[in-house]
Write an enzyme that holds these catalytic residues in place. Sequence first.
Site, short mmCIF file in Angstrom:
data_model
loop_
_atom_site.label_atom_id
_atom_site.label_comp_id
_atom_site.label_asym_id
_atom_site.label_seq_id
_atom_site.Cartn_x
_atom_site.Cartn_y
_atom_site.Cartn_z
N SER A 136 0.85 -1.19 0.00
CA SER A 136 0.00 0.00 0.00
C SER A 136 0.88 1.23 0.00
CB SER A 136 -0.89 0.01 1.25
OG SER A 136 -1.52 1.27 1.41
N TYR A 155 -1.76 -1.30 10.25
CA TYR A 155 -1.79 -1.49 8.81
C TYR A 155 -0.51 -0.94 8.17
CZ TYR A 155 -3.39 -1.22 3.97
OH TYR A 155 -3.50 -1.35 2.61
N LYS A 159 2.33 -3.14 6.12
CA LYS A 159 2.62 -2.86 4.72
C LYS A 159 4.06 -2.39 4.54
CE LYS A 159 -1.32 -4.16 3.19
NZ LYS A 159 -1.42 -5.40 2.41
#
Length: 264
Positions: A136, A155, A159
């Site tokens: 991402s 998150y 990533k």
Amino acid sequence: MTRPLALITGASSGIGAAYARLLAPDADFVLVARRADRLHDLADELRRAGSAAETLPADLATREGIAKVTDRLSAGDVPLLISNAGVGGYAPLIDVDPARIDDLLTLNAEAHVQLVRAALPGMLAADDGTIVTVASLLAFSAGQTGPRPPRRTLYAAAKAATVAFTRTLGHELADTGIRTQVVCPGPVATEFHQGVGQTVPASMTAEDVARASLTGLRLGETICVPGLEDQSAALDALLAAESAVLSGGRRSDLASRYRQPLPK
């Protein structure tokens, strides 16, 4: 002529399904996702287009699900791995249920590593293969503050780990016939953002992300940022900044700001 076999995770919708549809003229598939009904629908679509398609329902947030897919990869017949499955889970850390932390990190980070490790022996034996991980743009967002980026502690950490893993793996495999790429899209119009935390406005289609990745592979890109126009200059600047931190931090003596007396 034998068609290459592509194993795609998160294949039931979104970016994973977009990869499958774009590759269908030239590849056969092992399709992996939690939702068996959607996998079967996509497999039927791909078969009508002339591809062979095997379905493998598995939840990659669990050790059992990862084991199902690594067992399949251990057959050594998959020259194209697209490790795409992931979940948003956007929220301040204090709002994340502790019981979900392992699932979120397993799916967004560990699963990529385990699947790549399982695929590598077959690829190395053939001296040929392609590994794509989907991360991402938020992997690069840890220093950003303000209202625009979503609350994303877990998150972004997962990533960023995927980006570092895939970049470093590329160096390990530089003298082989195996290509690596990590894809770092911004917001995409998929179901991905459902779940914990806020909804992120979408801007790019899943097909555009998959198309950018496949085109980037042909261009030799090891990092693909689908919306970044001058990617080469931006990544050169990133590499220069990383090199400056690494080279400067290797000194054996303390930086001058740390030499003052400790407070009493």
